[in-house]
Each structure stands twice: as structure tokens, then as C-alpha cells.
Design an enzyme around this catalytic site. Structure first.
Site, mmCIF file in Angstrom:
data_model
loop_
_atom_site.group_PDB
_atom_site.id
_atom_site.type_symbol
_atom_site.label_atom_id
_atom_site.label_comp_id
_atom_site.label_asym_id
_atom_site.label_seq_id
_atom_site.Cartn_x
_atom_site.Cartn_y
_atom_site.Cartn_z
ATOM 1 N N LYS A 130 0.833 -1.216 0.000
ATOM 2 C CA LYS A 130 0.000 0.000 0.000
ATOM 3 C C LYS A 130 0.864 1.260 0.000
ATOM 4 C CE LYS A 130 -1.782 -0.959 4.009
ATOM 5 N NZ LYS A 130 -1.067 -2.200 4.316
ATOM 6 N N ARG A 137 12.026 -6.006 4.069
ATOM 7 C CA ARG A 137 11.765 -4.564 3.980
ATOM 8 C C ARG A 137 12.782 -3.791 4.826
ATOM 9 N NH1 ARG A 137 6.099 -1.757 5.171
ATOM 10 N NH2 ARG A 137 6.171 -2.945 7.097
ATOM 11 N N ARG A 148 -9.082 1.516 9.088
ATOM 12 C CA ARG A 148 -8.618 0.161 9.369
ATOM 13 C C ARG A 148 -9.651 -0.640 10.138
ATOM 14 N NH1 ARG A 148 -2.863 0.812 9.121
ATOM 15 N NH2 ARG A 148 -1.844 -1.200 9.224
ATOM 16 N N ARG A 167 0.011 -9.104 13.235
ATOM 17 C CA ARG A 167 -0.609 -8.035 12.435
ATOM 18 C C ARG A 167 -1.529 -8.630 11.371
ATOM 19 N NH1 ARG A 167 4.517 -4.986 10.477
ATOM 20 N NH2 ARG A 167 3.073 -3.690 9.289
ATOM 21 N N ARG A 197 11.975 -2.414 10.618
ATOM 22 C CA ARG A 197 11.027 -1.871 11.600
ATOM 23 C C ARG A 197 10.799 -2.864 12.738
ATOM 24 N NH1 ARG A 197 5.960 0.291 8.093
ATOM 25 N NH2 ARG A 197 4.827 -0.953 9.610
HETATM 26 P P1 AP5 Z 1 4.983 -1.578 1.700
HETATM 27 O O1 AP5 Z 1 4.603 -0.726 0.547
HETATM 28 O O2 AP5 Z 1 5.867 -1.003 2.755
HETATM 29 O O3 AP5 Z 1 3.684 -2.284 2.317
HETATM 30 P P2 AP5 Z 1 2.504 -1.693 3.159
HETATM 31 O O4 AP5 Z 1 1.268 -2.364 2.684
HETATM 32 O O5 AP5 Z 1 2.511 -0.190 3.148
HETATM 33 O O6 AP5 Z 1 2.920 -2.265 4.572
HETATM 34 P P3 AP5 Z 1 2.917 -1.640 6.004
HETATM 35 O O7 AP5 Z 1 3.580 -2.636 6.907
HETATM 36 O O8 AP5 Z 1 3.498 -0.255 6.043
HETATM 37 O O9 AP5 Z 1 1.447 -1.600 6.277
HETATM 38 P P4 AP5 Z 1 0.759 -1.672 7.572
HETATM 39 O O10 AP5 Z 1 -0.592 -1.356 7.121
HETATM 40 O O11 AP5 Z 1 0.875 -2.885 8.394
HETATM 41 O O12 AP5 Z 1 1.591 -0.627 8.466
HETATM 42 P P5 AP5 Z 1 1.320 0.886 8.810
HETATM 43 O O13 AP5 Z 1 2.600 1.583 8.737
HETATM 44 O O14 AP5 Z 1 0.150 1.419 8.080
HETATM 45 O O15 AP5 Z 1 5.675 -2.916 1.098
HETATM 46 C C1 AP5 Z 1 6.183 -3.912 1.972
HETATM 47 C C2 AP5 Z 1 7.533 -4.423 1.420
HETATM 48 O O16 AP5 Z 1 7.299 -5.119 0.201
HETATM 49 C C3 AP5 Z 1 8.527 -3.289 1.087
HETATM 50 O O17 AP5 Z 1 9.823 -3.744 1.386
HETATM 51 C C4 AP5 Z 1 8.349 -3.092 -0.429
HETATM 52 O O18 AP5 Z 1 9.534 -2.607 -1.022
HETATM 53 C C5 AP5 Z 1 7.985 -4.500 -0.899
HETATM 54 N N1 AP5 Z 1 7.059 -4.522 -2.012
HETATM 55 C C6 AP5 Z 1 6.000 -3.673 -2.237
HETATM 56 N N2 AP5 Z 1 5.347 -4.006 -3.378
HETATM 57 C C7 AP5 Z 1 5.990 -5.112 -3.873
HETATM 58 C C8 AP5 Z 1 5.784 -5.940 -5.018
HETATM 59 N N3 AP5 Z 1 4.786 -5.709 -5.879
HETATM 60 N N4 AP5 Z 1 6.645 -6.981 -5.203
HETATM 61 C C9 AP5 Z 1 7.657 -7.240 -4.328
HETATM 62 N N5 AP5 Z 1 7.919 -6.477 -3.235
HETATM 63 C C10 AP5 Z 1 7.087 -5.437 -3.004
HETATM 64 O O19 AP5 Z 1 0.858 0.745 10.338
HETATM 65 C C11 AP5 Z 1 1.754 0.289 11.337
HETATM 66 C C12 AP5 Z 1 0.995 0.186 12.635
HETATM 67 O O20 AP5 Z 1 0.455 1.475 13.010
HETATM 68 C C13 AP5 Z 1 -0.220 -0.749 12.638
HETATM 69 O O21 AP5 Z 1 0.139 -2.087 12.856
HETATM 70 C C14 AP5 Z 1 -1.045 -0.140 13.775
HETATM 71 O O22 AP5 Z 1 -0.557 -0.529 15.020
HETATM 72 C C15 AP5 Z 1 -0.811 1.344 13.614
HETATM 73 N N6 AP5 Z 1 -1.834 1.991 12.781
HETATM 74 C C16 AP5 Z 1 -1.625 2.617 11.583
HETATM 75 N N7 AP5 Z 1 -2.777 3.098 11.082
HETATM 76 C C17 AP5 Z 1 -3.740 2.769 11.986
HETATM 77 C C18 AP5 Z 1 -5.148 2.972 12.020
HETATM 78 N N8 AP5 Z 1 -5.804 3.589 11.033
HETATM 79 N N9 AP5 Z 1 -5.818 2.488 13.083
HETATM 80 C C19 AP5 Z 1 -5.189 1.852 14.090
HETATM 81 N N10 AP5 Z 1 -3.862 1.618 14.105
HETATM 82 C C20 AP5 Z 1 -3.141 2.075 13.064
#
Ligand code: AP5
Length: 214
Positions: free
Chosen positions: A13, A127, A88, A171, A160
Site C-alpha cells: 500500500k 523490507r 482500518r 498483524r 522496523r
Molecule cells: P509496503 O509498501 O511497505 O507495504 P505496506 O502495505 O505499506 O505495509 P505496512 O507494513 O506499512 O502496512 P501496515 O498497514 O501494516 O503498516 P502501517 O505503517 O500502516 O511494502 C512492503 C515491502 O514489500 C517493502 O519492502 C516493499 O519494497 C515490498 N514490495 C511492495 N510491493 C511489492 C511488489 N509488488 N513486489 C515485491 N515487493 C514489493 O501501520 C503500522 C501500525 O500502526 C499498525 O500495525 C497499527 O498498530 C498502527 N496503525 C496505523 N494506522 C492505523 C489505524 N488507522 N488504526 C489503528 N492503528 C493504526
């Protein structure tokens, strides 16, 4: 254009949201990035959020909703935005819809980036995230020019805390239980678009642009 990115942790994402924000020249709003910035700065919000994030749990809705509702009301969001990691939960989605409705607005599209769980844990282990600007890389699929150093700002890259395999599994459980229901929520509104996130990043990007338009 008001877009929501849906998908499991690590589905890509954030990667796609950054590219789309650049293409359409609209802000990329990542709640995960906002929390990580607060943790780095040692704010009260950051301290509270860290307790949940380190366990792979969601931060409580009441700490997230107002923050996003205020952010999307800022001037730079007048032409649209990309929400990454929000909503979420169903209550977050309902609160967003209600806030937008008050100003006669609505979300245009929710894009679900689909990747099977079995790919996620290994993807996350590779990552690397920049401690400076938050850029993300992958040691195989999207490496930096110099190992361990961010291409954009020259800062150090880290794994991370919440990308440790055990936390990733937690997660994923939380995602299936609390976030996946949003797919049906946006499908019922006729706003859902689904793309295969297991193909190379540029192909995922092209598929999303075909849906959103040039
Ligand atoms: P990446 O693009 O980083 O993936 P992502 O979907 O953004 O993953 P995140 O871990 O950031 O999402 P998340 O939703 O768990 O975490 P967030 O930071 O929002 O890609 C992942 C890896 O794959 C990278 O290395 C990339 O290079 C690679 N990649 C990408 N596309 C690829 C492809 N096509 N082929 C191969 N490789 C590829 O949230 C973190 C925490 O914050 C949550 O767990 C929660 O505790 C909290 N939080 C955040 N928002 C909320 C909310 N709205 N409500 C409650 N808690 C929240």
C-alpha cells in the site's frame, strides 16, 4: 480524487500510495508514518501508539479518527488525497464517511492490493525503512544504490520493530479480523477496486492507474 488504499500489512500500500501521490500530485497520508514520526519525536501520542504497534495491535480508534479528519480538512487536501493505513476498522470508515458527508464530500475509490499471507512474512523480513524520511525499500525487490543507506536522504535504513516475523503474524491476524471487513464495506458502496499485489511493483502501479484514470 480521494483514494483509500486497502490491503494486508506489507501488501505494498505504502509503495503504491507514494507513486500515486506523485503522479496525481496529491498528498499521501499514512497513519503509520504519522505514528512513527510521533514516536521518533517522543510525543504523548507516539508513546501511546508505540504500546500497541510493538505488539502488532491497532492503535485505538479514538487516537486515530480525529487526527485524520483534521488532516484531510487542510488546504493541501482540497484537490484530493491518498489515505494509506486508514480506515482500518468499520468504525473508522463510518467516522470518515460521516465527516466527509458534513462537507458534502465522499471517497471516490478504495483500492485493495491483494497479496496472500504466505508471501507477506518473507516480504516483510526484506523490507528496510529509512529512519530519516520514512522511504521504504526491499533488499531484493527494491534495493538502495548503497546498502543500508537511503537513496533520498542518506540516512540509515532499519528493519522496523513491527516487521519481526512473530509481530507480522499477529498483524496479519488483526488485519483479517478487523480490517478485511472494509473490503465488503466499500464493495457495498460500489467503490471497491481490487488489484493483484503479488506481481512486480510497476505492474501493480499500472493496474491501479488503469482503474483511476490518467
Ligand atoms: P509496503 O509498501 O511497505 O507495504 P505496506 O502495505 O505499506 O505495509 P505496512 O507494513 O506499512 O502496512 P501496515 O498497514 O501494516 O503498516 P502501517 O505503517 O500502516 O511494502 C512492503 C515491502 O514489500 C517493502 O519492502 C516493499 O519494497 C515490498 N514490495 C511492495 N510491493 C511489492 C511488489 N509488488 N513486489 C515485491 N515487493 C514489493 O501501520 C503500522 C501500525 O500502526 C499498525 O500495525 C497499527 O498498530 C498502527 N496503525 C496505523 N494506522 C492505523 C489505524 N488507522 N488504526 C489503528 N492503528 C493504526
Amino acid at each position: 480524487m480521494k483514494i483509500i488504499m486497502l490491503g494486508a500489512p506489507g501488501a505494498g500500500k505504502g509503495t503504491q500510495a507514494k507513486l500515486l501521490a506523485e503522479k496525481y500530485q496529491i498528498p499521501h497520508i499514512s497513519t503509520g508514518d504519522i505514528f512513527r514520526a510521533n514516536i521518533k519525536q517522543g510525543t504523548e501520542l507516539g508513546k501511546k501508539a508505540k504500546e500497541y504497534m510493538d505488539q502488532g495491535l491497532l492503535v485505538p480508534d479514538e487516537l486515530v479518527v480525529d487526527l485524520v479528519v483534521d488532516r484531510v480538512a487542510q488546504d493541501d487536501c482540497a484537490g484530493g488525497y491518498i489515505l494509506d493505513g486508514f480506515p482500518r476498522t468499520i468504525p473508522q470508515a463510518e467516522a470518515l464517511d460521516a465527516a466527509l458527508e458534513r462537507s458534502g464530500e465522499q471517497i471516490d475509490r478504495a483500492v485493495d492490493v491483494e497479496v496472500a499471507d504466505e508471501h507477506i512474512v518473507s516480504r516483510m523480513a526484506g523490507r528496510r525503512a529509512c529512519v530519516g524520511c520514512g522511504a521504504t525499500y526491499h533488499i531484493q525487490h527494491n534495493p538502495t544504490k548503497e546498502e543500508g543507506i537511503c537513496d533520498h536522504c542518506g540516512e540509515t535504513l532499519i528493519l522496523r520493530d513491527d516487521d519481526q516475523p512473530e509481530t507480522v503474524r499477529k498483524r496479519l491476524d488483526v488485519y483479517h479480523e478487523q480490517t478485511q471487513p472494509l473490503i465488503d464495506y466499500y464493495r457495498a458502496q460500489g467503490k471497491l477496486a481490487e488489484v493483484d499485489g503479488a506481481v512486480p511493483m510497476d505492474e501493480v502501479f499500472d493496474a491501479i492507474v488503469r482503474i483511476l484514470g490518467e
